[in-house]
Write an enzyme that holds these catalytic residues in place. Sequence first.
Site, PDB file in Angstrom:
ATOM      1  N   ASN A   8      -2.006  -3.692   4.543  1.00 33.04           N
ATOM      2  CA  ASN A   8      -1.632  -2.274   4.474  1.00 33.04           C
ATOM      3  C   ASN A   8      -2.894  -1.470   4.755  1.00 33.04           C
ATOM      4  OD1 ASN A   8      -0.855   0.302   3.789  1.00 33.04           O
ATOM      5  ND2 ASN A   8      -0.634  -0.122   1.579  1.00 33.04           N
ATOM      6  N   TRP A   9      -2.969  -0.947   5.960  1.00 35.46           N
ATOM      7  CA  TRP A   9      -4.190  -0.231   6.353  1.00 35.46           C
ATOM      8  C   TRP A   9      -4.281   1.160   5.737  1.00 35.46           C
ATOM      9  CZ3 TRP A   9      -5.905  -1.196  12.145  1.00 35.46           C
ATOM     10  CH2 TRP A   9      -6.344  -2.513  12.263  1.00 35.46           C
ATOM     11  N   LYS A  10      -3.171   1.663   5.198  1.00 35.98           N
ATOM     12  CA  LYS A  10      -3.157   3.029   4.615  1.00 35.98           C
ATOM     13  C   LYS A  10      -3.625   4.037   5.661  1.00 35.98           C
ATOM     14  CE  LYS A  10      -3.745   0.950   0.119  1.00 35.98           C
ATOM     15  NZ  LYS A  10      -4.140   1.111  -1.264  1.00 35.98           N
ATOM     16  N   HIS A  93       5.538   2.849  -1.689  1.00 38.55           N
ATOM     17  CA  HIS A  93       4.179   2.555  -2.173  1.00 38.55           C
ATOM     18  C   HIS A  93       3.808   3.601  -3.228  1.00 38.55           C
ATOM     19  CE1 HIS A  93      -0.140   2.030  -2.338  1.00 38.55           C
ATOM     20  NE2 HIS A  93       0.047   0.845  -1.782  1.00 38.55           N
ATOM     21  N   GLU A  95       1.215   5.195  -3.736  1.00 38.48           N
ATOM     22  CA  GLU A  95       0.503   6.379  -3.225  1.00 38.48           C
ATOM     23  C   GLU A  95       1.489   7.390  -2.667  1.00 38.48           C
ATOM     24  OE1 GLU A  95      -2.249   4.201  -0.777  1.00 38.48           O
ATOM     25  OE2 GLU A  95      -3.217   3.435  -2.592  1.00 38.48           O
ATOM     26  N   GLU A 163       2.984  -4.102  -7.480  1.00 35.51           N
ATOM     27  CA  GLU A 163       1.620  -3.585  -7.382  1.00 35.51           C
ATOM     28  C   GLU A 163       1.318  -2.705  -8.597  1.00 35.51           C
ATOM     29  OE1 GLU A 163       0.190  -3.569  -3.007  1.00 35.51           O
ATOM     30  OE2 GLU A 163       1.191  -1.684  -3.381  1.00 35.51           O
ATOM     31  N   GLY A 169      -6.888  -0.969  -5.473  1.00 40.76           N
ATOM     32  CA  GLY A 169      -8.173  -0.415  -5.053  1.00 40.76           C
ATOM     33  C   GLY A 169      -9.216  -0.348  -6.157  1.00 40.76           C
ATOM     34  N   SER A 208      -5.879  -5.261  -5.263  1.00 47.35           N
ATOM     35  CA  SER A 208      -7.206  -5.903  -5.307  1.00 47.35           C
ATOM     36  C   SER A 208      -7.191  -7.373  -4.887  1.00 47.35           C
ATOM     37  CB  SER A 208      -7.851  -5.744  -6.693  1.00 47.35           C
ATOM     38  OG  SER A 208      -8.076  -4.372  -6.972  1.00 47.35           O
TER      39      SER A 208
HETATM   40  P1  PGA Z   1      -5.825  -2.900  -2.459  1.00 51.35           P
HETATM   41  O1  PGA Z   1      -4.469  -2.106  -2.093  1.00 51.35           O
HETATM   42  O2  PGA Z   1      -5.656  -4.297  -1.935  1.00 51.35           O
HETATM   43  O3  PGA Z   1      -6.905  -2.147  -1.729  1.00 51.35           O
HETATM   44  O4  PGA Z   1      -5.962  -2.867  -3.928  1.00 51.35           O
HETATM   45  C1  PGA Z   1      -3.213  -2.734  -2.176  1.00 51.35           C
HETATM   46  C2  PGA Z   1      -2.107  -1.768  -1.816  1.00 51.35           C
HETATM   47  O5  PGA Z   1      -2.192  -0.588  -2.181  1.00 51.35           O
HETATM   48  O6  PGA Z   1      -1.115  -2.143  -1.148  1.00 51.35           O
END
Ligand code: PGA
Length: 251
Positions: A8-10, A93, A95, A163, A169, A208
Amino acid sequence: MRTLIAGNWKMHGLQARLGEIGAITRSIVAHPSAVDVLVCVPATLITGAVQAAGGVLQIGGEDCSAAEAGPFTGDIDAAMLRDAGATSVILGHSERRQNHHETDAIVAAKVAAAWQHDLATIVCIGETEAQRSKGNALKVCGDQLAASLPDMPPGARTSIAYEPLWAIGTGTMPTREQIAEVLGHVRAALDLRFANAAQPIRILYGGSVKAENARAILATPDVDGVLIGGASLRAEDFDAIVEIARGRSAG
Ligand code: PGA
């Protein structure tokens, strides 16, 4: 069940980063295996990523509208993702739930739209740190799961990603027992709701994940794959996790 390693590049990535997609693709070609590999990229990169991936690596989007083509400035619908060459999409997600106020009902409507357009979906759920410390992790995840899936038979290639928000993160990880507990709960809920149709649904862990912890995570009961943010941005980091998954599927 084939293992799914999903990136997931966001909101990371200019055209220059497509070289990473090329590098991941070359690594898959050099080491054929039964692992499914997917990278979800910003919408502006989908077409270029699909070209660079040459049909070897799956490319996905990071969100889609619940609506079909119409007066929705700035939105992208499921048909547009498919048209650009995406085969998958991440929905719900945390976010997006937090920054764009996406409720479970909105997520469910998006999932329905994606299923109708035959996109594989990764539907994300997860509790906050406060919810976990109050002992509500299972309830929160169970409620989110129930309300984030539409009332229709699950589309092909559906995955659920657990998640925990406090692990995204942050470098902080749940224990394997905590992951197994939530994933077992998710699996039981899916079986109850969809019976046989639940069998192909993969359950992923995300938050993470990196090469250093991927082996332990992938060996955790009920884990069918991982969703990777930060460690998916560089081919070298991502390939190391795919390599671990290859060993798992071979063994
Ligand atoms: P992360 O993000 O691996 O940087 O913790 C995972 C995600 O949000 O899908």
